[in-house]
Design a protein around this motif. Structure first.
Motif, short mmCIF file in Angstrom:
data_model
loop_
_atom_site.label_atom_id
_atom_site.label_comp_id
_atom_site.label_asym_id
_atom_site.label_seq_id
_atom_site.Cartn_x
_atom_site.Cartn_y
_atom_site.Cartn_z
N VAL A 53 0.85 -1.18 0.00
CA VAL A 53 0.00 0.00 0.00
C VAL A 53 0.89 1.24 0.00
O VAL A 53 2.08 1.16 0.31
CB VAL A 53 -0.96 0.04 1.21
CG1 VAL A 53 -1.90 -1.14 1.19
CG2 VAL A 53 -0.20 0.11 2.52
N LYS A 90 -5.70 -0.20 5.63
CA LYS A 90 -5.73 -1.60 6.04
C LYS A 90 -6.45 -2.42 4.98
O LYS A 90 -7.49 -2.02 4.48
CB LYS A 90 -6.43 -1.76 7.39
CG LYS A 90 -6.35 -3.18 7.97
CD LYS A 90 -6.99 -3.23 9.35
CE LYS A 90 -6.89 -4.63 9.94
NZ LYS A 90 -7.54 -4.70 11.28
N ARG A 91 -5.90 -3.58 4.66
CA ARG A 91 -6.51 -4.46 3.68
C ARG A 91 -7.50 -5.41 4.36
O ARG A 91 -7.29 -5.83 5.50
CB ARG A 91 -5.42 -5.26 2.95
CG ARG A 91 -5.90 -6.00 1.71
CD ARG A 91 -4.73 -6.69 1.02
NE ARG A 91 -3.69 -5.75 0.64
CZ ARG A 91 -3.74 -5.00 -0.47
NH1 ARG A 91 -4.78 -5.10 -1.28
NH2 ARG A 91 -2.75 -4.17 -0.75
N ASP A 92 -8.57 -5.74 3.64
CA ASP A 92 -9.59 -6.70 4.12
C ASP A 92 -10.22 -6.25 5.43
O ASP A 92 -10.57 -7.07 6.27
CB ASP A 92 -8.97 -8.10 4.30
CG ASP A 92 -8.39 -8.64 3.01
OD1 ASP A 92 -9.01 -8.44 1.96
OD2 ASP A 92 -7.30 -9.25 3.06
N GLN A 137 -13.59 3.37 1.48
CA GLN A 137 -13.06 2.08 1.06
C GLN A 137 -13.03 1.99 -0.45
O GLN A 137 -13.96 2.43 -1.13
CB GLN A 137 -13.90 0.93 1.61
CG GLN A 137 -13.33 -0.46 1.27
CD GLN A 137 -14.20 -1.59 1.78
OE1 GLN A 137 -15.42 -1.49 1.73
NE2 GLN A 137 -13.58 -2.66 2.27
N SER A 141 -9.81 -2.83 -4.68
CA SER A 141 -8.57 -3.31 -4.06
C SER A 141 -8.80 -3.85 -2.66
O SER A 141 -7.88 -4.37 -2.03
CB SER A 141 -7.54 -2.17 -3.99
OG SER A 141 -8.05 -1.09 -3.23
N ASN A 142 -10.04 -3.71 -2.16
CA ASN A 142 -10.41 -4.15 -0.81
C ASN A 142 -9.53 -3.48 0.25
O ASN A 142 -9.12 -4.11 1.22
CB ASN A 142 -10.34 -5.67 -0.67
CG ASN A 142 -11.23 -6.17 0.45
OD1 ASN A 142 -12.14 -5.48 0.89
ND2 ASN A 142 -10.98 -7.38 0.91
N LEU A 143 -9.28 -2.19 0.05
CA LEU A 143 -8.50 -1.41 1.01
C LEU A 143 -9.42 -0.42 1.72
O LEU A 143 -10.24 0.24 1.08
CB LEU A 143 -7.39 -0.66 0.30
CG LEU A 143 -6.26 -1.50 -0.30
CD1 LEU A 143 -5.34 -0.62 -1.12
CD2 LEU A 143 -5.49 -2.22 0.79
N ALA A 171 -3.12 0.99 -3.22
CA ALA A 171 -2.33 0.04 -3.98
C ALA A 171 -1.39 0.82 -4.89
O ALA A 171 -1.61 1.99 -5.17
CB ALA A 171 -3.26 -0.85 -4.81
#
Length: 279
Positions: A53, A90-92, A137, A141-143, A171
């Motif tokens: 990231v 933060k991812r996911d 969000q 990219s699910n970030l 990303a």
């Protein structure tokens, strides 16, 4: 008498033994158990490498510090206009509030960061300071992102801050950045490419690169972009005045699914003749 003395000796030995065990237990209980620090100082390069990231640094930001929290949350702390600010990725995390601020917010409003829906929240503290956060969000990219401001926060400042931090996306960027001269050469060699001016209407009318179409950065949505950019795979070259808004616009278009984007700075570096509205 002899038996009595033996019994007394045994009793004393038991007391001493129990006392020693108790002291040992107390000593063990009083020891501080070392726990790993969940916050690790880092660098922008390490965050990009370890978490994949990336933050953009807002213009005028000072005392910039990076860290990784619990191995999966990237953080950038900085001072902007005398206010303490923090950005996080933060991812996911889905709809998780990653800001670290847990007020009973008295004010909140929906917003847009890039092409992403978000929400801004702010609150007056007991000491009279206005603190606030912006959350959004990028589902592609699910970030999950957040920015926070600990002084003089309001919805407008938080939205501007969020977009400034999001310029580079979370990303790694997938649009290309070149100089003004390089961009003009690319446009010359690719007659099907479209040049997009993302400044304000009055700036565009006062003078723009010949053949450029107007798509003001602040108004970019799926609907407004589709009116001037019909093919999402067409080569699109983007410029503004100095190169700041063009990067925001490029990221916004990237989020909307445009695949062949080239950001080539600002018209301040353009040396050719300009085209004016009506000429």
């Amino acid at each position: 008498m002899k038996k009595a003395l033996i019994l007394i000796s045994i009793f004393i030995m038991i007391l001493v033994s129990c006392s020693g065990k108790k002291s040992a237990v107390n000593a063990t209980a009083n020891k501080t158990i070392g726990l790993p620090n969940p916050v690790q100082e880092s660098t922008a390069e390490d965050i990009a490498k370890e978490l994949n990231v990336k933050f953009a640094v807002p213009d005028g930001a000072k005392n910039i510090r990076y860290s990784i929290i619990a191995g999966n949350l990237a953080q950038m702390d900085f001072i902007l206009n005398e206010a303490e600010c923090t950005a996080r990725i933060k991812r996911d995390a889905e709809s998780e509030d990653i800001s670290g601020f847990y007020y009973n917010w008295s004010n909140e409003t929906p917003c847009t960061v890039g092409a992403n829906a978000g929400i801004v929240k702010w609150q007056i503290t007991e000491v009279g300071e206005v603190v606030g956060i912006c959350l959004w969000q990028n589902k592609a990219s699910n970030l999950t992102y957040s920015v926070s401001m600990k002084k003089n926060a309001d919805s407008e400042k938080l939205i501007v801050l969020a977009n400034a931090v999001y310029i580079a996306g979370g990303a790694p960027m997938t649009y290309k950045m070149v100089s003004m001269a390089e961009g003009l050469e690319i446009a010359k060699n690719n007659p099907d490419a479209i040049i997009v001016d993302v400044r304000h209407d009055d700036e565009y009318k006062a003078g723009h690169i010949p053949g450029a179409v107007l798509l003001t950065m602040e108004t970019i949505t799926a609907e407004t972009a589709a009116k001037v950019l019909l093919d999402k795979n067409q080569m699109i070259l983007i410029y503004c005045r100095s190169g700041r808004r063009s990067k925001i616009a490029a990221q916004n278009l990237l989020d909307l699914g445009y695949t062949n984007l080239i950001e080539f700075g600002g018209i301040l570096d353009y040396k050719g003749k300009v085209e004016k509205q009506g000429e």
